[in-house]
Write a protein that holds these residues in place. Structure first.
Motif, PDB file in Angstrom:
ATOM      1  N   LYS A  15     -32.033  55.528  45.782  1.00 60.96           N
ATOM      2  CA  LYS A  15     -31.585  55.664  44.288  1.00 60.96           C
ATOM      3  C   LYS A  15     -33.162  54.547  43.726  1.00 60.96           C
ATOM      4  O   LYS A  15     -33.824  55.287  42.607  1.00 60.96           O
ATOM      5  CB  LYS A  15     -30.403  55.120  44.000  1.00 60.96           C
ATOM      6  CG  LYS A  15     -30.164  54.485  42.426  1.00 60.96           C
ATOM      7  CD  LYS A  15     -29.102  54.292  42.463  1.00 60.96           C
ATOM      8  CE  LYS A  15     -28.469  53.115  43.043  1.00 60.96           C
ATOM      9  NZ  LYS A  15     -29.571  52.095  42.099  1.00 60.96           N
ATOM     10  N   THR A  16     -32.583  53.629  43.630  1.00 61.82           N
ATOM     11  CA  THR A  16     -33.906  52.936  43.334  1.00 61.82           C
ATOM     12  C   THR A  16     -35.282  53.126  44.169  1.00 61.82           C
ATOM     13  O   THR A  16     -36.008  53.378  43.035  1.00 61.82           O
ATOM     14  CB  THR A  16     -33.769  51.091  43.889  1.00 61.82           C
ATOM     15  OG1 THR A  16     -31.982  50.818  43.596  1.00 61.82           O
ATOM     16  CG2 THR A  16     -34.528  50.244  43.643  1.00 61.82           C
ATOM     17  N   ASP A  37     -33.933  48.492  35.295  1.00 57.73           N
ATOM     18  CA  ASP A  37     -32.809  47.843  35.751  1.00 57.73           C
ATOM     19  C   ASP A  37     -31.667  47.551  35.630  1.00 57.73           C
ATOM     20  O   ASP A  37     -31.402  46.674  34.464  1.00 57.73           O
ATOM     21  CB  ASP A  37     -33.393  46.709  36.650  1.00 57.73           C
ATOM     22  CG  ASP A  37     -32.958  46.715  37.994  1.00 57.73           C
ATOM     23  OD1 ASP A  37     -32.151  47.658  39.026  1.00 57.73           O
ATOM     24  OD2 ASP A  37     -33.440  46.297  39.068  1.00 57.73           O
ATOM     25  N   ASP A  39     -28.921  47.162  38.078  1.00 57.83           N
ATOM     26  CA  ASP A  39     -28.713  46.661  38.961  1.00 57.83           C
ATOM     27  C   ASP A  39     -28.468  45.486  39.284  1.00 57.83           C
ATOM     28  O   ASP A  39     -29.587  44.890  38.935  1.00 57.83           O
ATOM     29  CB  ASP A  39     -29.292  47.755  39.799  1.00 57.83           C
ATOM     30  CG  ASP A  39     -28.301  47.413  41.090  1.00 57.83           C
ATOM     31  OD1 ASP A  39     -27.925  46.474  41.662  1.00 57.83           O
ATOM     32  OD2 ASP A  39     -28.467  48.209  42.117  1.00 57.83           O
ATOM     33  N   SER A  44     -35.545  47.170  41.283  1.00 56.67           N
ATOM     34  CA  SER A  44     -37.237  47.208  41.095  1.00 56.67           C
ATOM     35  C   SER A  44     -37.632  46.791  40.106  1.00 56.67           C
ATOM     36  O   SER A  44     -38.796  46.840  40.484  1.00 56.67           O
ATOM     37  CB  SER A  44     -35.969  48.585  39.474  1.00 56.67           C
ATOM     38  OG  SER A  44     -35.041  49.532  40.039  1.00 56.67           O
ATOM     39  N   ASP A 123     -32.130  52.721  36.725  1.00 53.48           N
ATOM     40  CA  ASP A 123     -31.876  52.149  38.057  1.00 53.48           C
ATOM     41  C   ASP A 123     -30.496  52.131  37.447  1.00 53.48           C
ATOM     42  O   ASP A 123     -30.039  50.689  36.880  1.00 53.48           O
ATOM     43  CB  ASP A 123     -33.227  51.247  38.332  1.00 53.48           C
ATOM     44  CG  ASP A 123     -32.721  51.777  39.907  1.00 53.48           C
ATOM     45  OD1 ASP A 123     -31.758  52.465  40.667  1.00 53.48           O
ATOM     46  OD2 ASP A 123     -33.407  50.540  40.690  1.00 53.48           O
TER      47      ASP A 123
END
Length: 247
Positions: A15-16, A37, A39, A44, A123
Motif C-alpha cells: 500500500k505505502t 501520510d 499511518d 511515506s 497513505d
C-alpha cells in the motif's frame, strides 16, 4: 482537487509503496501533488526523507487549518509535498469517535489546502475503523493493492461487503494485483478467479514481486526514481497511466 486513497484492510500488501510511487508519478506529470501520510508508522515520510511535525497532533489535524498547512513539507522532487505522520496519529480513531459528523472530518480538513494542489494521495493504515470511514467519504478514488493469495482475497471480499452494507460507493474502489509472482500457479488461478468474480473492477495493470520495491527503504526514494526502467518501475508507471484513464 482530486483525492486518491491508497488503502487496504490488510497489511503488507504494498500500500505505502503504491502511494509513494503514484505520488511521484503525478508530480512528474506536472500535477501539484500532496502525499498525506495517515499511518502512524510514517513510512511515506521516511521514504522521502521527511521528518514528522511533532506539533500536528490528532485534534490539530482535524480542527486547525493553519497548523495543518504548516506541517506540510517539501520533498526533493518538484511539484511533490509531503504531510508526514507522527505517532499521535494512532489515536485518530478515538478522537474521531468523539466528534460529530466524523465521516466528514477528514474531507473538511483536506479542503483547507484546496487550490494549492491538483491531487492529494492518502497513505492509509491497514484497518477498518472510524478513520477508514472518513477516508472512504473523502476520497474520490480508493486504490486497493491485492496480493493474489487466499487471505488477501478474503480481506478484499470483506471490504466489498462493508461498502455494500454501509451504502458506500463501491465504484470508488480501484483494486489491482500486487506482488504477483508469475511462476506461482496459485497467483495465476487467484487472479483469474477474482477478475471473473469482480467483473470490470480490477485494474488491468499488476505489480510484480520485486526487490526494487523492497530497496525503497535503502534508497529512500520511489522505485520509479531509481529503477524506472526495470519491471516494477514500469509497472508503477503503467498503473498511474491506467488510473488516470479510469479517473
Amino acid at each position: 482537487m482530486k483525492i486518491i486513497a491508497c488503502y487496504s484492510n490488510k497489511g503488507g500488501v504494498g500500500k505505502t509503496a503504491s502511494a509513494v510511487n503514484l505520488a511521484y508519478a503525478y508530480a512528474q506529470s506536472g500535477a501539484r501533488t500532496l502525499l498525506c501520510d495517515l499511518d502512524p508508522q510514517g513510512a511515506s515520510g521516511f521514504y522521502f526523507r521527511v521528518k514528522p511535525s511533532k506539533k500536528l497532533k490528532e485534534a490539530k489535524f482535524f480542527e486547525d487549518v493553519e497548523r495543518f498547512t504548516k506541517a506540510i513539507r517539501g520533498s526533493d522532487y518538484e511539484n511533490l509535498d509531503i504531510l508526514p505522520a507522527n505517532l499521535t496519529f494512532r489515536d485518530f480513531d478515538i478522537f474521531l469517535s468523539r466528534m460529530k459528523n466524523s465521516r466528514s472530518r477528514l474531507k473538511k480538513a483536506l479542503q483547507g489546502v484546496d487550490g494549492d494542489y491538483d491531487v492529494i494521495l492518502l497513505d492509509c493504515p491497514p484497518n477498518l475503523s472510524a478513520l477508514s470511514e472518513a477516508v472512504f467519504k473523502a476520497a474520490d478514488h480508493i486504490v486497493v493493492p491485492v496480493i493474489p493469495s487466499t487471505l488477501t482475497e478474503r480481506t478484499f471480499a470483506q471490504l466489498v461487503t462493508f461498502f455494500d452494507e454501509q451504502g458506500l460507493k463501491a465504484k470508488k474502489l480501484k483494486p489491482f494485483f500486487s506482488m504477483v509472482q508469475a511462476r506461482k500457479t496459485l497467483h495465476g488461478d487467484t487472479m483469474a478467479r477474482m477478475r471473473k468474480s469482480y467483473k470490470g473492477r480490477f485494474m488491468d495493470t499488476h505489480l510484480p514481486f520485486s526487490t526494487d520495491v523492497e530497496k525503497m527503504g535503502v534508497h529512500r526514494e520511489p522505485t520509479m526514481a531509481f529503477a524506472g526502467n526495470r519491471p516494477a518501475g514500469k509497472a508503477y508507471q503503467a498503473l498511474w497511466q491506467e488510473l488516470e484513464k479510469r479517473t
